[in-house]
Every structure is written in structure tokens, then in C-alpha cells.
Design a protein around this motif. Structure first.
Motif, short mmCIF file in Angstrom:
data_model
loop_
_atom_site.label_atom_id
_atom_site.label_comp_id
_atom_site.label_asym_id
_atom_site.label_seq_id
_atom_site.Cartn_x
_atom_site.Cartn_y
_atom_site.Cartn_z
N ARG A 1 9.71 6.63 18.93
CA ARG A 1 10.28 5.31 19.23
C ARG A 1 9.42 4.17 18.69
O ARG A 1 9.94 3.18 18.22
N HIS A 2 8.12 4.33 18.76
CA HIS A 2 7.22 3.28 18.25
C HIS A 2 7.46 3.03 16.76
O HIS A 2 7.58 1.90 16.31
N GLU A 3 7.52 4.10 16.00
CA GLU A 3 7.74 3.98 14.55
C GLU A 3 9.12 3.39 14.27
O GLU A 3 9.29 2.58 13.36
N PHE B 1 20.38 -5.73 16.58
CA PHE B 1 21.14 -5.03 17.61
C PHE B 1 20.38 -3.78 18.08
O PHE B 1 20.25 -3.54 19.28
N ASN B 2 19.88 -3.00 17.11
CA ASN B 2 19.13 -1.79 17.46
C ASN B 2 17.92 -2.11 18.34
O ASN B 2 17.65 -1.43 19.32
N GLU C 1 16.60 -3.09 25.89
CA GLU C 1 17.43 -2.95 27.10
C GLU C 1 17.16 -1.63 27.81
O GLU C 1 17.11 -1.55 29.04
N SER C 2 16.97 -0.57 27.02
CA SER C 2 16.74 0.76 27.61
C SER C 2 15.28 1.03 27.92
O SER C 2 14.93 2.06 28.47
N GLY C 3 14.39 0.08 27.54
CA GLY C 3 12.96 0.25 27.82
C GLY C 3 12.17 0.84 26.67
O GLY C 3 10.97 0.95 26.75
N ASP C 4 12.85 1.25 25.60
CA ASP C 4 12.15 1.84 24.45
C ASP C 4 11.49 0.79 23.57
O ASP C 4 10.57 1.10 22.83
N GLY C 5 11.96 -0.44 23.60
CA GLY C 5 11.46 -1.47 22.69
C GLY C 5 10.14 -2.07 23.09
O GLY C 5 9.53 -2.77 22.30
N GLU C 6 9.68 -1.81 24.29
CA GLU C 6 8.44 -2.42 24.77
C GLU C 6 7.21 -1.85 24.06
O GLU C 6 6.12 -2.37 24.24
#
Length: 70
Positions: free
Chosen positions: A34-36, A54-55, A61-66
Motif C-alpha cells: 500500500r505504501h508504494e 480518486f484512488n 477513506e479506508s485507512g490505507d492512505g495514511e
């Protein structure tokens, strides 16, 4: 000349989105990372690509972007 530059930018951000997708979903022999994926989506978003924005929104929103930039 200007059309060529626009085409090159388009190719760059489409490529970044595809690489981000490969990392996000673990495709092409890559382990999901997810980081990459965030790094590649952010690069395309900086080029004003709405798909990449959007991605990133979905990931945040799902917590992966943090796990993006510090």
C-alpha cells in the motif's frame, strides 16, 4: 510540440496509476504494498490526474492512505 508534451504527461500519469494498481492489488508478481501504491498515485495526482486523486481518496477513506508522505 505542445501536443507532444501533453501526450507525454498523459503517458506518465497513466503509467504511474498502473504501477500503483500493481502494488495495491499485488499484480504482476508483486506483493501488495500500500505504501508504494500511495507514492505512485500521489505522483500522478500531482500531475492533476483525477483517477489518481480518486484512488488516493479511496485509500485515505479506508485507512490505507495514511502511510503516504510524512
Amino acid at each position: 510540440q505542445q501536443a507532444r508534451v501533453k501526450r507525454n504527461v498523459y503517458d506518465v500519469y497513466v503509467g504511474e496509476i498502473l504501477v500503483g494498481d500493481f502494488y495495491y492489488y499485488g499484480r504482476g508478481g508483486l506483493a501488495p504494498d500500500r505504501h508504494e501504491a500511495v507514492l505512485h498515485y500521489e505522483f500522478a495526482a500531482e500531475l492533476k490526474n483525477p483517477h489518481a486523486m480518486f484512488n488516493l481518496g479511496v485509500m485515505f477513506e479506508s485507512g490505507d492512505g495514511e502511510i503516504g508522505r510524512a
